[in-house]
Scaffold this active site. Sequence first.
Site, PDB file in Angstrom:
ATOM      1  N   GLU A 176       0.840  -1.199   0.000  1.00 25.29           N
ATOM      2  CA  GLU A 176       0.000   0.000   0.000  1.00 25.29           C
ATOM      3  C   GLU A 176       0.876   1.250   0.000  1.00 25.29           C
ATOM      4  O   GLU A 176       1.015   1.941   1.014  1.00 25.29           O
ATOM      5  CB  GLU A 176      -0.970  -0.062   1.179  1.00 25.29           C
ATOM      6  CG  GLU A 176      -1.873  -1.294   1.054  1.00 25.29           C
ATOM      7  CD  GLU A 176      -2.837  -1.494   2.208  1.00 25.29           C
ATOM      8  OE1 GLU A 176      -2.996  -0.587   3.037  1.00 25.29           O
ATOM      9  OE2 GLU A 176      -3.440  -2.580   2.276  1.00 25.29           O
ATOM     10  N   GLU A 216      -9.542   3.657   0.755  1.00 24.41           N
ATOM     11  CA  GLU A 216      -9.492   3.889   2.204  1.00 24.41           C
ATOM     12  C   GLU A 216      -8.470   4.968   2.578  1.00 24.41           C
ATOM     13  O   GLU A 216      -8.671   5.714   3.528  1.00 24.41           O
ATOM     14  CB  GLU A 216      -9.183   2.587   2.945  1.00 24.41           C
ATOM     15  CG  GLU A 216      -7.847   1.966   2.578  1.00 24.41           C
ATOM     16  CD  GLU A 216      -7.657   0.553   3.153  1.00 24.41           C
ATOM     17  OE1 GLU A 216      -8.646  -0.095   3.496  1.00 24.41           O
ATOM     18  OE2 GLU A 216      -6.493   0.116   3.238  1.00 24.41           O
ATOM     19  N   GLU A 256      -7.021  -6.622  -2.700  1.00 24.84           N
ATOM     20  CA  GLU A 256      -6.603  -5.224  -2.609  1.00 24.84           C
ATOM     21  C   GLU A 256      -5.156  -5.178  -3.106  1.00 24.84           C
ATOM     22  O   GLU A 256      -4.914  -5.302  -4.295  1.00 24.84           O
ATOM     23  CB  GLU A 256      -6.766  -4.752  -1.166  1.00 24.84           C
ATOM     24  CG  GLU A 256      -6.565  -3.283  -0.963  1.00 24.84           C
ATOM     25  CD  GLU A 256      -6.512  -2.930   0.517  1.00 24.84           C
ATOM     26  OE1 GLU A 256      -7.061  -1.892   0.889  1.00 24.84           O
ATOM     27  OE2 GLU A 256      -5.892  -3.667   1.307  1.00 24.84           O
ATOM     28  N   HIS A 293      -7.999  -8.535   1.450  1.00 23.23           N
ATOM     29  CA  HIS A 293      -7.287  -7.264   1.633  1.00 23.23           C
ATOM     30  C   HIS A 293      -5.951  -7.551   2.321  1.00 23.23           C
ATOM     31  O   HIS A 293      -5.788  -8.573   2.976  1.00 23.23           O
ATOM     32  CB  HIS A 293      -8.126  -6.282   2.445  1.00 23.23           C
ATOM     33  CG  HIS A 293      -9.095  -5.543   1.571  1.00 23.23           C
ATOM     34  ND1 HIS A 293      -9.206  -4.182   1.549  1.00 23.23           N
ATOM     35  CD2 HIS A 293      -9.968  -6.011   0.650  1.00 23.23           C
ATOM     36  CE1 HIS A 293     -10.130  -3.839   0.661  1.00 23.23           C
ATOM     37  NE2 HIS A 293     -10.607  -4.930   0.101  1.00 23.23           N
ATOM     38  N   GLU A 294      -4.995  -6.640   2.116  1.00 22.85           N
ATOM     39  CA  GLU A 294      -3.610  -6.874   2.556  1.00 22.85           C
ATOM     40  C   GLU A 294      -3.174  -8.275   2.109  1.00 22.85           C
ATOM     41  O   GLU A 294      -2.676  -9.084   2.897  1.00 22.85           O
ATOM     42  CB  GLU A 294      -3.465  -6.719   4.084  1.00 22.85           C
ATOM     43  CG  GLU A 294      -3.802  -5.353   4.591  1.00 22.85           C
ATOM     44  CD  GLU A 294      -5.313  -5.145   4.730  1.00 22.85           C
ATOM     45  OE1 GLU A 294      -5.803  -4.115   4.230  1.00 22.85           O
ATOM     46  OE2 GLU A 294      -6.003  -5.996   5.304  1.00 22.85           O
TER      47      GLU A 294
HETATM   48  C1  NOJ Z   1      -8.039  -2.745   5.914  1.00 22.89           C
HETATM   49  C2  NOJ Z   1      -8.915  -3.014   4.746  1.00 22.89           C
HETATM   50  O1  NOJ Z   1      -8.302  -2.608   3.538  1.00 22.89           O
HETATM   51  C3  NOJ Z   1     -10.220  -2.284   4.968  1.00 22.89           C
HETATM   52  O2  NOJ Z   1     -11.057  -2.434   3.847  1.00 22.89           O
HETATM   53  C4  NOJ Z   1     -10.870  -2.791   6.228  1.00 22.89           C
HETATM   54  O3  NOJ Z   1     -12.010  -2.026   6.482  1.00 22.89           O
HETATM   55  C5  NOJ Z   1      -9.933  -2.693   7.421  1.00 22.89           C
HETATM   56  N1  NOJ Z   1      -8.656  -3.264   7.098  1.00 22.89           N
HETATM   57  C6  NOJ Z   1     -10.485  -3.405   8.641  1.00 22.89           C
HETATM   58  O4  NOJ Z   1     -10.531  -4.784   8.413  1.00 22.89           O
HETATM   59 CA    CA Z   2      -5.842  -2.139   3.165  1.00 24.95          CA
END
Ligand code: NOJ
Ligand code: CA
Length: 686
Positions: free
Chosen positions: A187, A493, A487, A468-469
């Site tokens: 990221e 975000e 992601e 995600h991550e």
């Molecule tokens: C990071 C994620 O990218 C996001 O979408 C999520 O809301 C938060 N972590 C909490 O899990």
């Molecule tokens: Ca993230």
Amino acid sequence: MSKFASAAVRGLVFSILTVPAGAATDATNRECADSPQRVLTLCVAADGRGPYYEVTRGTRAVIGRARLGLVLDGLGNEPATHVGNTRRNAVDSRWEQPWGEQRVIQDRHNELVVTLTGADAARTEPYDLRIRVFDDGFGLRYEFNGIPATREVAVLDELTEFRLSDAIGAGNFDAWWYPARGPDRDEYLYQRAPLFAVSLAETPLTLQSPGLYLSIHEAALVDYASMNLRRTAERTFKADLMPWSDGVLVRKRGPFTTPWRTVLVTDTPMALADSRLELNLNEPNKLGDTSWLRVGKYVGVWWEMHLNKSTWGSGDKHGATNANVKRYIDFAAKNGFGGVLVEGWNQGWDGDWIANGKHFSFTESYPDFDLPGLTSYARQRGVRIIGHHETAGALENYENQLEAAMALYAKNGVAVVKTGYVKPSGSIERTLEDGAIGHEWFAGQYRVRHELKVAAAAAAHRIAIVAHEPVKDTGLRRTWPNMLSREGARGQEFNAWGRPTNPPEHLTILPFTRLLAGPMDFTPGIFDLTFGHDKLNERVQSTLATQLALYVLVYSPVQMAADLPENYEQRPDALQFIRDVPTDWETSRTLQGEIGDYVVVARQQRGARDWYLGATTDENARKLAIPLDFLERGRYEAQIYRDAPDADFRTNPAALEIEKRNVTSKDTLDAALAPGGGIAVRFRAL
Ligand code: NOJ
Ligand code: CA
């Protein structure tokens, strides 16, 4: 033209020949393969220092004397000096994706397999090098077939190099990159930099020189460590695998095959974006029937937490309450969204959840969230809850509950689960054999194994995953089509967090870098672009038209409409585009672009004649003439969502004009993009 070019048999591999045209062997100890239309040629050879490869595109040398090989613990590691046992194949086949950016994909390549050996087998472990040469790039991988089945092997080094040929002209390559192994994983904002400024880069790594565009990456990352690229000489990158906490790069038992090392080689950035090489180098679908997979659009109890309007944890501001989730379900039902994501529904969010991921329960809800009640409320309205598993990088805790967690969701009709791994890279905890704790990277072999474990457990319950991550994408969706999206880049975000927010050019870089790897859950569609913040670095840096364009620009089979229902209710005119735009495509084309400046993408809806177009620019206003020659014959109604003349991401981001006009494929769309602006068009077949 190849004699196979006109043949087309959908979904079948219909020609595998043993001796293709276009293959050449120019000297002993050197074997070459041309791409099907002789655009690229790759040669493999060996000298006293071991094996190497070279690549030319037409008359232009692209890669020169780049080293090959692995260093394995306990096996003969003297460099192989002999290239032999040559085998060749030509493949021209088509296969169909269950969902995707393009329904039917052509796999056309020439394959060359050689065995690399030394004078003494005890001192040099023999292995096969498999090479596939496409017109837009190549892949190569190592196959160690002779290792006894029970033998444990550790990979101590990978020697693979990507050595840009000196013949291209020193110093004229720029990289689009960010440093690998930073705490925020993948990221980061991309930087454009001359090669000498690049140290250790994540892949895909995009390289640009006048008239030549390269992207170095990998395909089919299975039970192996993720590859970064270390610059080891002026124009040379070397594979640098993300190690286990004890320093070993990869652990294997018995015969094994590495992921593909891939390089796209094209003359435009558009050709990079439209390459399907990554998917072609992955194995076909292993899940069998995929009719249960659901793609589509979703809303969610999500942005409100990122704006600090509500919390994941329990208390007065808890977001995932029955009443609030019903509000989203009602909104989804009214506006045709198939899914509602709910985060913060389960026990474990209170306190410092990133530090205490081991306290997450994946089966116990907070008392004000009724899973069976809400999934049934949703079902009655034609909507499904999208599940959420935030692990905070506590893999052991998640794996211990994986089966129960998936079973619970399946029982309640949840078909898609978003996973999360918020934890600084390099700090994923693993219990070692002696009980001590090791700290793992976010994409070492441990985590790579974990992702497939999760996908398999989910598939057994007919559940799909949006991670995600994540570990970066390497095309595994072909083999496990329930790995829908991920992601793995700076998404929307960051625009809520403001540290700082994504600048407009970010969206013009992603299609030529991160998105070459596969779909991204960017979460587009923010309508209230400022949410009370004046400073650019604290709010979304784009116009409303750009937010709509993202549904076309950023491919993902699941697309979020990320903003709050009340913000959509203010703008039903703009919401109409999100309601209309599909997430599954017959075909996709990147029409125009310059990395970091602007990009134009068109996609045709799967199983329909309609087309959609999205374009965006960086911080500069831009006028684009876009020929509509991608449209089929006949008339279309163009529903155009564009920046108003006074729109500007800095001063007037929500100024949008909507126009309807009839067009044909002979017309040209004149698009005036505001600074940070864009355009989104639906072409409805008449
Ligand atoms: C990071 C994620 O990218 C996001 O979408 C999520 O809301 C938060 N972590 C909490 O899990
Ligand atoms: Ca993230």
